[in-house]
Write a protein that holds these residues in place. Sequence first.
Motif, PDB file in Angstrom:
ATOM      1  N   SER A   1      40.556  39.683  36.191  1.00 56.26           N
ATOM      2  CA  SER A   1      39.498  40.660  36.122  1.00 56.26           C
ATOM      3  C   SER A   1      37.883  39.995  35.960  1.00 56.26           C
ATOM      4  CB  SER A   1      39.386  41.881  35.469  1.00 56.26           C
ATOM      5  OG  SER A   1      40.565  42.746  35.721  1.00 56.26           O
ATOM      6  N   THR A   2      36.990  40.119  36.507  1.00 54.83           N
ATOM      7  CA  THR A   2      35.780  39.461  36.317  1.00 54.83           C
ATOM      8  C   THR A   2      34.833  40.530  35.690  1.00 54.83           C
ATOM      9  OG1 THR A   2      35.245  39.872  38.592  1.00 54.83           O
ATOM     10  CG2 THR A   2      36.177  37.703  38.038  1.00 54.83           C
ATOM     11  N   GLN A   3      33.862  40.223  35.134  1.00 58.80           N
ATOM     12  CA  GLN A   3      32.799  41.008  34.381  1.00 58.80           C
ATOM     13  C   GLN A   3      31.659  41.181  35.609  1.00 58.80           C
ATOM     14  OE1 GLN A   3      31.078  39.461  30.986  1.00 58.80           O
ATOM     15  NE2 GLN A   3      32.381  40.781  29.722  1.00 58.80           N
ATOM     16  N   ARG A   4      31.729  42.322  36.181  1.00 62.12           N
ATOM     17  CA  ARG A   4      30.625  42.786  37.200  1.00 62.12           C
ATOM     18  C   ARG A   4      29.950  44.067  36.862  1.00 62.12           C
ATOM     19  NH1 ARG A   4      32.749  39.941  41.865  1.00 62.12           N
ATOM     20  NH2 ARG A   4      35.040  39.387  41.753  1.00 62.12           N
ATOM     21  N   ARG A   5      29.050  44.390  37.895  1.00 61.82           N
ATOM     22  CA  ARG A   5      28.492  45.785  37.767  1.00 61.82           C
ATOM     23  C   ARG A   5      29.442  47.004  37.805  1.00 61.82           C
ATOM     24  NH1 ARG A   5      22.732  46.285  39.537  1.00 61.82           N
ATOM     25  NH2 ARG A   5      21.969  44.352  39.977  1.00 61.82           N
ATOM     26  N   SER A   6      29.076  47.969  37.673  1.00 63.38           N
ATOM     27  CA  SER A   6      30.113  49.137  37.750  1.00 63.38           C
ATOM     28  C   SER A   6      30.437  49.295  39.161  1.00 63.38           C
ATOM     29  CB  SER A   6      29.225  50.414  37.340  1.00 63.38           C
ATOM     30  OG  SER A   6      28.427  50.881  38.568  1.00 63.38           O
ATOM     31  N   SER A   7      31.786  50.090  39.240  1.00 64.71           N
ATOM     32  CA  SER A   7      32.472  50.058  40.540  1.00 64.71           C
ATOM     33  C   SER A   7      31.778  51.081  41.390  1.00 64.71           C
ATOM     34  CB  SER A   7      33.781  50.559  40.199  1.00 64.71           C
ATOM     35  OG  SER A   7      33.787  51.683  39.404  1.00 64.71           O
ATOM     36  N   MET A   8      30.790  52.048  40.814  1.00 59.87           N
ATOM     37  CA  MET A   8      29.890  53.086  41.355  1.00 59.87           C
ATOM     38  C   MET A   8      28.945  52.095  42.107  1.00 59.87           C
ATOM     39  SD  MET A   8      30.564  56.302  41.375  1.00 59.87           S
ATOM     40  CE  MET A   8      31.185  57.637  40.433  1.00 59.87           C
ATOM     41  N   TYR A   9      28.390  51.354  41.568  1.00 57.11           N
ATOM     42  CA  TYR A   9      27.272  50.305  42.204  1.00 57.11           C
ATOM     43  C   TYR A   9      27.870  49.646  43.493  1.00 57.11           C
ATOM     44  CZ  TYR A   9      24.503  46.265  43.379  1.00 57.11           C
ATOM     45  OH  TYR A   9      23.858  45.579  43.961  1.00 57.11           O
TER      46      TYR A   9
END
Length: 324
Positions: free
Chosen positions: A270-278
């Motif tokens: 897994s990677t650190q990303r913006r929220s899944s909502m975004y």
Amino acid sequence: MKLGIIGTSEISRLFVQGAVETGCYEPYAVYSRKAETGEEYASHYHIRHVFTKLEDLANCPELDVIYIASPNSLHFPQAKLCLSAGKHVIVEKPGMATSAQLEELFEIAEKNHVYLLEAIRPIYNPDLAVLKEAVAKIAPVHYVYLNYMKYSSKYDAYKAGKNPPVFSPEYDGGALADLGIYNLYLCVALFGAPKSSKCFASLLDSGVDGVSTQILEYDGFNAVLTSSKISVSRSPSEIQGENGTVTLEGPTSLDAIRLYTRDGGETLLSTQRRSSMYFQQKALARIITERDAAAYEQACDRMRCCIGLLEQGRRQAGIRFSAT
């Protein structure tokens, strides 16, 4: 795009926050049965208009797209009204209770040259591609276990004799519709439509399911999908293959994807990303604004498959819901 909003729940607030972050939407109008509730909601997002009549929102000429986050059984009539008014519609999961409802809405959308899309976060999460690559590395797949089991904040109210929508057949509540739908979509995204499906449930006195288990049959393996609104699972979801195992913490945000190779290796993918909502809101906006017919057709096919499996599962398990 100017965005209209139906519903002022927590999921609605999260959706709008993600929508604003993308820069693709302008929250423009909100519908609430109570003016004070709508005004309080509108104040958080600088929304210009508050409607207490659904028809006024649907016919607001400035709106491009309407997001529906009402109780499940209201999705169909509200989406029908908005599509008929020539508005694109994004509806919270599960989009509809039955395949017949879904096909009726697709016909209305086509007639009015607008799109009907479902908000289902894992489908638009960039880590879905990461998960697919990991599954390919452990192939062939021999067993799948996906779970989303979370004690509902509304369950104590239900036990106290109240009627929260999430536990009410009138509002198409229950674990399968509320949480199990994520398992279904993720499984179909990874492996396609199953050959067959069977569902079992522990029913509450209201007639909806507190816990459900759906078993999907594929060539060479079965997928066991579990959901609960009345208990908590501490086990990760797991995909077992001949060459290793992939685990993840949940089917919504696809957190903590790990690849375990057969020789004992372990890798956090897994990677650190913006929220899944975004990412969901960004993808939905792109499909609408670019009129991406291929992406829209793919989304429609997924909805047909998963709403069909949801409807079949409810009938098999004897779960009560408003469309029956």
